[in-house]
Design a protein around this motif. Sequence first.
Motif, PDB file in Angstrom:
ATOM      1  N   LEU A  15     -39.635 -76.178  25.743  1.00  0.00           N
ATOM      2  CA  LEU A  15     -41.032 -76.211  24.853  1.00  0.00           C
ATOM      3  C   LEU A  15     -41.569 -77.871  24.989  1.00  0.00           C
ATOM      4  O   LEU A  15     -42.769 -77.778  25.146  1.00  0.00           O
ATOM      5  N   GLY A  16     -40.803 -78.608  25.159  1.00  0.00           N
ATOM      6  CA  GLY A  16     -40.989 -80.070  25.207  1.00  0.00           C
ATOM      7  C   GLY A  16     -41.814 -80.277  26.559  1.00  0.00           C
ATOM      8  O   GLY A  16     -42.908 -80.928  26.687  1.00  0.00           O
ATOM      9  N   PHE A  17     -41.373 -79.589  27.443  1.00  0.00           N
ATOM     10  CA  PHE A  17     -41.907 -79.674  29.088  1.00  0.00           C
ATOM     11  C   PHE A  17     -43.220 -78.808  28.885  1.00  0.00           C
ATOM     12  O   PHE A  17     -44.573 -79.361  29.421  1.00  0.00           O
ATOM     13  N   HIS A  18     -43.259 -77.812  28.496  1.00  0.00           N
ATOM     14  CA  HIS A  18     -44.249 -76.740  28.505  1.00  0.00           C
ATOM     15  C   HIS A  18     -45.436 -77.162  27.582  1.00  0.00           C
ATOM     16  O   HIS A  18     -46.565 -77.125  28.280  1.00  0.00           O
ATOM     17  N   ILE A  19     -45.204 -77.806  26.417  1.00  0.00           N
ATOM     18  CA  ILE A  19     -46.487 -78.167  25.642  1.00  0.00           C
ATOM     19  C   ILE A  19     -47.355 -79.132  26.404  1.00  0.00           C
ATOM     20  O   ILE A  19     -48.656 -79.208  25.979  1.00  0.00           O
ATOM     21  N   VAL A  20     -46.816 -80.154  27.132  1.00  0.00           N
ATOM     22  CA  VAL A  20     -47.910 -80.897  27.678  1.00  0.00           C
ATOM     23  C   VAL A  20     -48.610 -80.474  28.717  1.00  0.00           C
ATOM     24  O   VAL A  20     -49.984 -80.674  28.651  1.00  0.00           O
ATOM     25  N   PHE A  21     -48.104 -79.372  29.591  1.00  0.00           N
ATOM     26  CA  PHE A  21     -49.058 -78.650  30.381  1.00  0.00           C
ATOM     27  C   PHE A  21     -50.031 -77.583  29.717  1.00  0.00           C
ATOM     28  O   PHE A  21     -51.214 -77.324  29.974  1.00  0.00           O
ATOM     29  N   SER A  22     -49.417 -77.112  28.350  1.00  0.00           N
ATOM     30  CA  SER A  22     -50.249 -76.302  27.552  1.00  0.00           C
ATOM     31  C   SER A  22     -51.382 -77.047  27.046  1.00  0.00           C
ATOM     32  O   SER A  22     -52.645 -76.614  27.107  1.00  0.00           O
ATOM     33  N   ALA A  66     -47.925 -71.801  34.119  1.00  0.00           N
ATOM     34  CA  ALA A  66     -47.676 -70.543  33.970  1.00  0.00           C
ATOM     35  C   ALA A  66     -46.151 -70.207  34.293  1.00  0.00           C
ATOM     36  O   ALA A  66     -45.445 -69.406  33.694  1.00  0.00           O
ATOM     37  N   VAL A  67     -45.688 -71.294  35.122  1.00  0.00           N
ATOM     38  CA  VAL A  67     -44.113 -71.102  35.450  1.00  0.00           C
ATOM     39  C   VAL A  67     -43.355 -71.310  34.375  1.00  0.00           C
ATOM     40  O   VAL A  67     -42.455 -70.725  33.568  1.00  0.00           O
ATOM     41  N   SER A  68     -43.600 -72.570  33.486  1.00  0.00           N
ATOM     42  CA  SER A  68     -42.961 -73.029  32.536  1.00  0.00           C
ATOM     43  C   SER A  68     -42.960 -71.958  31.009  1.00  0.00           C
ATOM     44  O   SER A  68     -42.036 -72.028  30.596  1.00  0.00           O
ATOM     45  N   GLY A  69     -44.272 -71.443  31.072  1.00  0.00           N
ATOM     46  CA  GLY A  69     -44.550 -70.714  29.926  1.00  0.00           C
ATOM     47  C   GLY A  69     -43.707 -69.204  30.047  1.00  0.00           C
ATOM     48  O   GLY A  69     -43.110 -68.508  29.169  1.00  0.00           O
ATOM     49  N   THR A  70     -43.704 -68.806  31.460  1.00  0.00           N
ATOM     50  CA  THR A  70     -42.909 -67.439  31.741  1.00  0.00           C
ATOM     51  C   THR A  70     -41.484 -67.885  31.327  1.00  0.00           C
ATOM     52  O   THR A  70     -40.880 -66.917  30.842  1.00  0.00           O
ATOM     53  N   GLY A 364     -51.004 -89.882  23.092  1.00  0.00           N
ATOM     54  CA  GLY A 364     -51.079 -88.575  22.448  1.00  0.00           C
ATOM     55  C   GLY A 364     -50.047 -87.647  22.776  1.00  0.00           C
ATOM     56  O   GLY A 364     -49.692 -86.718  22.054  1.00  0.00           O
ATOM     57  N   PHE A 365     -49.497 -87.503  24.308  1.00  0.00           N
ATOM     58  CA  PHE A 365     -48.342 -86.777  24.432  1.00  0.00           C
ATOM     59  C   PHE A 365     -47.260 -87.017  23.709  1.00  0.00           C
ATOM     60  O   PHE A 365     -46.372 -86.021  23.308  1.00  0.00           O
ATOM     61  N   LEU A 366     -46.798 -88.380  23.316  1.00  0.00           N
ATOM     62  CA  LEU A 366     -45.688 -88.545  22.681  1.00  0.00           C
ATOM     63  C   LEU A 366     -45.920 -88.416  21.239  1.00  0.00           C
ATOM     64  O   LEU A 366     -44.858 -87.895  20.688  1.00  0.00           O
ATOM     65  N   ALA A 367     -47.020 -88.444  20.678  1.00  0.00           N
ATOM     66  CA  ALA A 367     -47.410 -87.835  19.516  1.00  0.00           C
ATOM     67  C   ALA A 367     -47.109 -86.483  19.498  1.00  0.00           C
ATOM     68  O   ALA A 367     -46.733 -85.859  18.544  1.00  0.00           O
ATOM     69  N   VAL A 368     -47.636 -85.877  20.348  1.00  0.00           N
ATOM     70  CA  VAL A 368     -47.453 -84.302  20.331  1.00  0.00           C
ATOM     71  C   VAL A 368     -45.944 -83.840  20.379  1.00  0.00           C
ATOM     72  O   VAL A 368     -45.694 -82.918  19.727  1.00  0.00           O
ATOM     73  N   PHE A 412     -37.011 -81.233  35.637  1.00  0.00           N
ATOM     74  CA  PHE A 412     -37.058 -82.795  36.285  1.00  0.00           C
ATOM     75  C   PHE A 412     -37.735 -82.699  37.559  1.00  0.00           C
ATOM     76  O   PHE A 412     -38.401 -83.407  38.065  1.00  0.00           O
ATOM     77  N   THR A 413     -37.259 -81.757  38.524  1.00  0.00           N
ATOM     78  CA  THR A 413     -37.678 -81.679  39.758  1.00  0.00           C
ATOM     79  C   THR A 413     -39.000 -81.038  39.830  1.00  0.00           C
ATOM     80  O   THR A 413     -40.067 -81.573  40.540  1.00  0.00           O
ATOM     81  N   LEU A 414     -39.568 -80.237  38.769  1.00  0.00           N
ATOM     82  CA  LEU A 414     -40.810 -79.411  38.576  1.00  0.00           C
ATOM     83  C   LEU A 414     -41.774 -80.817  38.298  1.00  0.00           C
ATOM     84  O   LEU A 414     -42.829 -80.873  38.695  1.00  0.00           O
ATOM     85  N   ALA A 415     -41.323 -81.871  37.381  1.00  0.00           N
ATOM     86  CA  ALA A 415     -42.076 -82.674  36.921  1.00  0.00           C
ATOM     87  C   ALA A 415     -42.439 -83.731  38.141  1.00  0.00           C
ATOM     88  O   ALA A 415     -43.651 -84.354  38.241  1.00  0.00           O
TER      89      ALA A 415
END
Length: 443
Positions: A15-22, A66-70, A364-368, A412-415
């Motif tokens: 969730l923490g990873f996906h929320i940034v891309f969302s 799309a990848v992280s959400g799936t 902003g992303f740290l706050a999210v 980590f690799t995806l980031a």
Amino acid sequence: MNDFMAARSQMALSLGFHIVFSCIGMVMPFFMAVAHFLWLRTGNVNYKNVAKAWSKGVAIFFATGAVSGTVLSFELGLLWPTFMKHAGPIFGMPFSLEGTAFFIEAIALGFFLYGWDKFNRWFHWVTGVVVGVSGIVSGILVVAANSWMNSPSGFDYVNGQYINIDPIKAMFNRGWFSQSLHMTIAAFAATGFAVAGIHALMILRKTNVGFHATSFKIAAIFGVVAALLQPVSGDISAKFVARTQPAKLAAMEAHFNTEKNAALIIGGVPDVKNKQVNYAVKLPGMLSFMIHGTTDSTVKGLDKIPVQNQPPVSVTHYAFQIMVALGMLMMGVGLLYLFAIFKKRDWLTKAWFLKIFVAATPLGFLAVEAGWTVTEVGRQPWIIQGVMRTADAVTPMPGIAYSFYLFTAVYFTLALAVIFLLNRQIKMVPVLYDVEPAKPAHA
């Protein structure tokens, strides 16, 4: 690490990873559409170049999201099968509609990316707007599903059975509006500041200043306006939490004792054992006033919540304090920006001014991330508030810890891949586009 904590950690990581891309996927298409619209109206090629460049970024984040959400969708079923067995028929509608919005967004993005000089110019612009609208709708639908977990409705729970299911009522639960509003504004603030900060850095490096100054202006305006509006949505959300999740509010404020004239706590280190907060600044009566509109009102404390139903106080409190502090910093930068626009326009090209935005890039992303920590950790020990405990929903499958380690490596690799692609895209700006000569910011 036991399997229960591994499952929670994997879900938190995902969730923490996906929320940034969302957030970026919700907001960047609007930036792109604004730049495109300004090009159509003014003919300034910088706006066209910005729209084209940002569309490449939108495509990168769309694919990654799309990848992280799936992955998140699969994890709900794999890690929390008991939850999905009962909750799926109730709150599945927003997820289904989100899939439709995602489908529309994908088609519109394809039209936009390959439609330059092929479609009618205004039709082409409309496809970009559709990408943005679909992204916002998609985000709101997912948040509506999450808000159901905080404020379950649309069913009756009788003798362990979920009956009289109403998916529409579940989707439009009491918390969907406040949570969706807060998240949408947060997405605009976080993305606006992040994009503005990156372009401010490129201006400082005197690289294609005209292009980056145009980009900075659009992103900064969105970010600043959102940051100044965020306290309004935050107040709405806090009042709702006070009514429906008093344990979460008490943990957010480290409010141990039920009392009138309750103080608002700023900072501090919660001492759960002794039920007190050390080293905090306390504003007498302000918590009561902010929640109920009067200092004489009573605010429920953790002493009225059974110990087994209390969320982790320290994590929730620290996350809430971080979210608020970062939000205030962004508001401060926003007010400085407005002052510069209306009173000190020469500041807009000063190195110190641009450096402030560079420093504010991650705020902003740290706050999210902190805000989602409050939302999820503050709901514990419930996965469905007051109905189902998180520990009762986890999969009985062993070896979840290994899955968590594997997913950590994958994310980590995806980031790293995303960072590489974005860095490459920024460096290729002068190669891909006919960039106009350097212009001062806000010229």
